[in-house]
Design a protein around this motif. Structure first.
Motif, PDB file in Angstrom:
ATOM      1  N   PHE A  54     -10.349 -38.643 -46.607  1.00 26.07           N
ATOM      2  CA  PHE A  54      -9.886 -39.285 -45.386  1.00 26.07           C
ATOM      3  C   PHE A  54     -11.017 -39.396 -44.367  1.00 26.07           C
ATOM      4  CE2 PHE A  54      -7.856 -38.928 -41.148  1.00 26.07           C
ATOM      5  CZ  PHE A  54      -7.039 -40.062 -41.190  1.00 26.07           C
ATOM      6  N   LEU A  55     -11.772 -38.318 -44.174  1.00 22.16           N
ATOM      7  CA  LEU A  55     -12.844 -38.305 -43.183  1.00 22.16           C
ATOM      8  C   LEU A  55     -14.055 -39.123 -43.614  1.00 22.16           C
ATOM      9  CD1 LEU A  55     -12.737 -34.568 -42.030  1.00 22.16           C
ATOM     10  CD2 LEU A  55     -11.868 -36.576 -40.820  1.00 22.16           C
ATOM     11  N   ASP A  56     -14.226 -39.309 -44.929  1.00 23.98           N
ATOM     12  CA  ASP A  56     -15.347 -40.106 -45.423  1.00 23.98           C
ATOM     13  C   ASP A  56     -15.286 -41.552 -44.958  1.00 23.98           C
ATOM     14  OD1 ASP A  56     -16.717 -38.124 -46.692  1.00 23.98           O
ATOM     15  OD2 ASP A  56     -15.863 -38.486 -48.676  1.00 23.98           O
ATOM     16  N   GLU A  57     -14.114 -41.968 -44.500  1.00 20.63           N
ATOM     17  CA  GLU A  57     -13.946 -43.340 -44.026  1.00 20.63           C
ATOM     18  C   GLU A  57     -14.492 -43.541 -42.614  1.00 20.63           C
ATOM     19  OE1 GLU A  57     -12.734 -45.974 -45.761  1.00 20.63           O
ATOM     20  OE2 GLU A  57     -12.776 -44.606 -47.469  1.00 20.63           O
ATOM     21  N   PHE A  58     -14.858 -42.445 -41.950  1.00 20.65           N
ATOM     22  CA  PHE A  58     -15.252 -42.532 -40.551  1.00 20.65           C
ATOM     23  C   PHE A  58     -16.734 -42.223 -40.346  1.00 20.65           C
ATOM     24  CE2 PHE A  58     -10.725 -41.449 -40.533  1.00 20.65           C
ATOM     25  CZ  PHE A  58     -10.222 -42.435 -39.698  1.00 20.65           C
ATOM     26  N   HIS A  59     -17.277 -42.817 -39.297  1.00 24.35           N
ATOM     27  CA  HIS A  59     -18.636 -42.510 -38.861  1.00 24.35           C
ATOM     28  C   HIS A  59     -18.652 -41.087 -38.311  1.00 24.35           C
ATOM     29  CE1 HIS A  59     -22.215 -42.719 -36.222  1.00 24.35           C
ATOM     30  NE2 HIS A  59     -22.621 -43.697 -37.002  1.00 24.35           N
ATOM     31  N   TYR A  60     -19.813 -40.429 -38.390  1.00 22.77           N
ATOM     32  CA  TYR A  60     -19.890 -39.031 -37.931  1.00 22.77           C
ATOM     33  C   TYR A  60     -19.542 -38.887 -36.445  1.00 22.77           C
ATOM     34  CZ  TYR A  60     -24.650 -40.397 -36.449  1.00 22.77           C
ATOM     35  OH  TYR A  60     -25.724 -41.017 -35.877  1.00 22.77           O
ATOM     36  N   ALA A  61     -19.843 -39.916 -35.642  1.00 23.87           N
ATOM     37  CA  ALA A  61     -19.492 -39.856 -34.215  1.00 23.87           C
ATOM     38  C   ALA A  61     -17.975 -39.878 -34.029  1.00 23.87           C
ATOM     39  CB  ALA A  61     -20.129 -41.023 -33.466  1.00 23.87           C
ATOM     40  N   ASP A  62     -17.289 -40.604 -34.911  1.00 19.99           N
ATOM     41  CA  ASP A  62     -15.827 -40.645 -34.855  1.00 19.99           C
ATOM     42  C   ASP A  62     -15.230 -39.302 -35.281  1.00 19.99           C
ATOM     43  OD1 ASP A  62     -15.983 -43.306 -34.127  1.00 19.99           O
ATOM     44  OD2 ASP A  62     -15.888 -44.023 -36.195  1.00 19.99           O
ATOM     45  N   ILE A  63     -15.838 -38.685 -36.288  1.00 21.63           N
ATOM     46  CA  ILE A  63     -15.365 -37.367 -36.737  1.00 21.63           C
ATOM     47  C   ILE A  63     -15.550 -36.344 -35.618  1.00 21.63           C
ATOM     48  CG2 ILE A  63     -15.639 -35.524 -38.441  1.00 21.63           C
ATOM     49  CD1 ILE A  63     -16.660 -37.618 -40.415  1.00 21.63           C
ATOM     50  N   ALA A  64     -16.663 -36.439 -34.913  1.00 23.02           N
ATOM     51  CA  ALA A  64     -16.903 -35.535 -33.783  1.00 23.02           C
ATOM     52  C   ALA A  64     -15.816 -35.707 -32.722  1.00 23.02           C
ATOM     53  CB  ALA A  64     -18.275 -35.804 -33.177  1.00 23.02           C
ATOM     54  N   GLU A  65     -15.412 -36.935 -32.468  1.00 25.07           N
ATOM     55  CA  GLU A  65     -14.352 -37.194 -31.487  1.00 25.07           C
ATOM     56  C   GLU A  65     -13.029 -36.583 -31.954  1.00 25.07           C
ATOM     57  OE1 GLU A  65     -12.461 -41.011 -29.057  1.00 25.07           O
ATOM     58  OE2 GLU A  65     -14.279 -41.264 -30.273  1.00 25.07           O
ATOM     59  N   ILE A  66     -12.790 -36.634 -33.246  1.00 21.32           N
ATOM     60  CA  ILE A  66     -11.584 -36.004 -33.803  1.00 21.32           C
ATOM     61  C   ILE A  66     -11.647 -34.496 -33.620  1.00 21.32           C
ATOM     62  CG2 ILE A  66     -10.307 -35.538 -35.949  1.00 21.32           C
ATOM     63  CD1 ILE A  66     -11.209 -38.338 -36.917  1.00 21.32           C
ATOM     64  N   LEU A  67     -12.807 -33.901 -33.943  1.00 16.25           N
ATOM     65  CA  LEU A  67     -12.945 -32.444 -33.841  1.00 16.25           C
ATOM     66  C   LEU A  67     -12.808 -31.964 -32.403  1.00 16.25           C
ATOM     67  CD1 LEU A  67     -15.818 -31.508 -36.347  1.00 16.25           C
ATOM     68  CD2 LEU A  67     -13.386 -31.825 -36.743  1.00 16.25           C
ATOM     69  N   ASP A  68     -13.216 -32.784 -31.463  1.00 12.74           N
ATOM     70  CA  ASP A  68     -13.075 -32.411 -30.045  1.00 12.74           C
ATOM     71  C   ASP A  68     -11.614 -32.233 -29.645  1.00 12.74           C
ATOM     72  OD1 ASP A  68     -15.725 -32.179 -29.228  1.00 12.74           O
ATOM     73  OD2 ASP A  68     -15.934 -34.333 -28.850  1.00 12.74           O
ATOM     74  N   GLU A  69     -10.706 -32.851 -30.397  1.00  5.11           N
ATOM     75  CA  GLU A  69      -9.273 -32.758 -30.093  1.00  5.11           C
ATOM     76  C   GLU A  69      -8.575 -31.631 -30.862  1.00  5.11           C
ATOM     77  OE1 GLU A  69      -7.763 -34.564 -27.732  1.00  5.11           O
ATOM     78  OE2 GLU A  69      -9.774 -35.345 -27.303  1.00  5.11           O
ATOM     79  N   LEU A  70      -9.268 -31.044 -31.829  1.00 11.65           N
ATOM     80  CA  LEU A  70      -8.688 -29.949 -32.605  1.00 11.65           C
ATOM     81  C   LEU A  70      -8.998 -28.619 -31.937  1.00 11.65           C
ATOM     82  CD1 LEU A  70      -9.738 -31.080 -36.220  1.00 11.65           C
ATOM     83  CD2 LEU A  70      -7.565 -31.546 -35.044  1.00 11.65           C
ATOM     84  N   ASN A  71      -8.248 -27.581 -32.318  1.00 10.34           N
ATOM     85  CA  ASN A  71      -8.605 -26.255 -31.821  1.00 10.34           C
ATOM     86  C   ASN A  71      -9.808 -25.739 -32.611  1.00 10.34           C
ATOM     87  OD1 ASN A  71      -7.708 -24.891 -34.261  1.00 10.34           O
ATOM     88  ND2 ASN A  71      -5.602 -25.061 -33.494  1.00 10.34           N
ATOM     89  N   LEU A  72     -10.393 -24.637 -32.159  1.00  9.20           N
ATOM     90  CA  LEU A  72     -11.638 -24.138 -32.748  1.00  9.20           C
ATOM     91  C   LEU A  72     -11.467 -23.807 -34.228  1.00  9.20           C
ATOM     92  CD1 LEU A  72     -14.558 -23.234 -32.469  1.00  9.20           C
ATOM     93  CD2 LEU A  72     -13.736 -21.000 -31.708  1.00  9.20           C
ATOM     94  N   GLU A  73     -10.366 -23.182 -34.574  1.00  2.82           N
ATOM     95  CA  GLU A  73     -10.141 -22.793 -35.975  1.00  2.82           C
ATOM     96  C   GLU A  73     -10.092 -24.026 -36.877  1.00  2.82           C
ATOM     97  OE1 GLU A  73      -6.824 -20.388 -38.699  1.00  2.82           O
ATOM     98  OE2 GLU A  73      -6.684 -20.366 -36.497  1.00  2.82           O
ATOM     99  N   GLN A  74      -9.407 -25.073 -36.423  1.00  2.00           N
ATOM    100  CA  GLN A  74      -9.323 -26.306 -37.208  1.00  2.00           C
ATOM    101  C   GLN A  74     -10.671 -27.001 -37.304  1.00  2.00           C
ATOM    102  OE1 GLN A  74      -6.321 -28.110 -34.753  1.00  2.00           O
ATOM    103  NE2 GLN A  74      -4.637 -27.574 -36.141  1.00  2.00           N
TER     104      GLN A  74
END
Length: 459
Positions: A35-55
């Motif tokens: 699923f994540l392979d479909e996204f640019h690394y900058a987009d993945i970073a934006e996703i991670l910014d919305e997750l909690n630290l453990e996730q």
């Protein structure tokens, strides 16, 4: 990651975040990675910014270092700090080995001194380790702190054919080849080449015969704002960094993406200072941090208000009979003084930032005085007609109008002089805009208003 994947339109949604969270909860690593392979690394970073630290840590551990190293650079600074705290020195070293030296140095610089040493010791590539260590020694606000060591360098004594063979190996280590830099045997910068220069040249020609000697450069201790100004002025995608103007030993290069980040940070800082916020803060910072950043200027505004009160109290005798109308125009005078001062200072600050301010201080002040006098006269004429029509008191209307012209002229002069003065003293002139100018002009404007009105009305 393919170029096709990098161009996918991305919009962060609650459904997308929930999908990632579901994969993590189910520990479905295969589907999550797919699923994540479909996204640019900058987009993945934006996703991670919305997750909690453990996730976020779950995703970081799942993906390969080639991807996560780029993700780390795009994470929000506070979130990156938390992620780095949860990675071992060995794991951080694996991440920075995938990055260019400038980005690697930026990551390591965010760590404590003890952790920096631990991470650097874990970097296996000796050359990469030495280059990162060199970059960490430079001040972050200088060209040295911003440059990358990766570049394509050739010697002026090489032939075109020999040069083409040698640069293939160098180019593998460089993300984008903007220019090929030419040096002499002492490693001093001689000039530059483009790939087109090499392609059209004869294979037996010497590099010294086709090199372009007129090359823009900056020395390693140059301030980053000056670097940005030079790159913007000459529309450069990259600029070489030398040891000094006297000793032109080529040390590295700065690319446009790095300078854009710096200019963005400077613009944000100036905007906050102009709004009366000290320190680098964001909306998500704690209440205590935000209070510490805002309170000094708010306190200045409070003192300004007290000063205005004391001035008005001193002219209490004016507020009688036909002159009582003066009281009701006090907010207008204060507002006009503050607005004109901020306008004048903002233009000067912008001009200083873009290096567009020319001529002497006196010529600037005279120009601003004439401009303010013209604007003030136009506004005062309108105000005179309004007061006369509403109150029927020509002398009062005249007193208020004359006061307005004087206040606008003085406010314009202060708004022009203060940032120029601060800049001459090596102080960021952005501090002159916003509350500083507004408060000083409010107080001075009210004082001038009452003095002129009292003189004209003979009270």
């Amino acid at each position: 990651m393919s170029e096709e994947n990098e161009n996918i339109q991305f919009q962060l949604t609650d459904d997308l975040i929930e999908q990632v969270e579901l994969f993590i909860e189910q520990e479905n690593d295969k589907e999550l990675k797919k699923f994540l392979d479909e996204f640019h690394y900058a987009d993945i970073a934006e996703i991670l910014d919305e997750l909690n630290l453990e996730q976020a840590m779950y995703v970081i551990k799942l993906l390969d270092s080639e991807t996560t190293s780029d993700i780390l650079m795009e994470l929000d600074e506070d979130n990156r700090e938390k992620v780095l705290k949860n990675l071992s020195a060995k794991e951080i070293a694996e991440e920075v080995e995938e990055l260019d030296t400038d980005d690697a140095a930026d990551i390591i610089a965010e760590l404590s001194e003890s952790r920096q040493k631990d991470v650097i010791a874990q970097i296996e590539d000796e050359e990469h380790r030495a280059e990162i260590t060199e970059l960490l020694a430079y001040d972050e606000d200088t060209a040295g702190g911003l440059m990358a060591k990766e570049l394509v360098k050739v010697y002026e004594t090489w032939t075109v054919a020999g040069c083409m063979r040698r640069i293939r190996g160098q180019a593998k280590e460089v993300t984008r080849v903007h220019s090929i830099y030419v040096v002499n045997k002492e490693e001093k910068l001689v000039g530059r080449l483009s790939l087109k220069d090499l392609i059209v040249a004869k294979s037996d020609q010497k590099i010294s015969e086709i090199v372009k000697v007129n090359v823009d450069y900056v020395n390693v201790n140059e301030n980053v704002e000056e670097v940005g100004r030079i790159m913007a002025k000459y529309d450069l995608e990259a600029i070489p960094v030398i040891q000094s103007d006297d000793n032109k030993i080529l040390l590295g290069r700065i690319t446009i993406d790095d300078i854009v980040d710096v200019l963005k940070e400077e613009a944000e800082k100036d905007y906050q200072m102009a709004a009366g916020i000290t320190g680098d803060v964001e909306a998500d910072d704690s209440i205590l941090e935000l209070t510490r950043a805002r309170l000094p200027w708010l306190f200045l505004g409070l003192l300004g208000g007290i000063g205005a009160f004391l001035i008005m109290e001193g002219f209490e005798g004016l507020f009688t009979g036909e002159a009582v109308v003066l009281f009701f125009f006090t907010p207008l005078i204060a507002a006009m003084a503050g607005n004109v001062g901020v306008q004048s200072s903002a233009i000067i600050v912008q001009g200083l930032a873009n290096d567009d301010v020319r001529g002497s201080v006196n010529s600037r002040l005279i120009k601003e005085m004439l401009l303010a006098a013209l604007n003030g006269t136009i506004l005062a004429l309108f105000l005179f007609l309004f007061v006369w029509a509403v109150k029927g008191e020509m002398l009062v209307a005249f007193a208020i109008s004359v006061s307005l012209v004087a206040v606008i002229v003085i406010a314009g002069l202060i708004g022009t002089f203060v940032p120029l003065f601060l800049n001459k003293r090596g102080i960021d002139p952005a501090i002159a805009t916003g509350p500083f100018i507004t408060t000083s002009n409010d107080i001075l404007g009210i004082l001038l208003y009452f003095l002129i009105a009292k003189s004209i009305l003979g009270i």
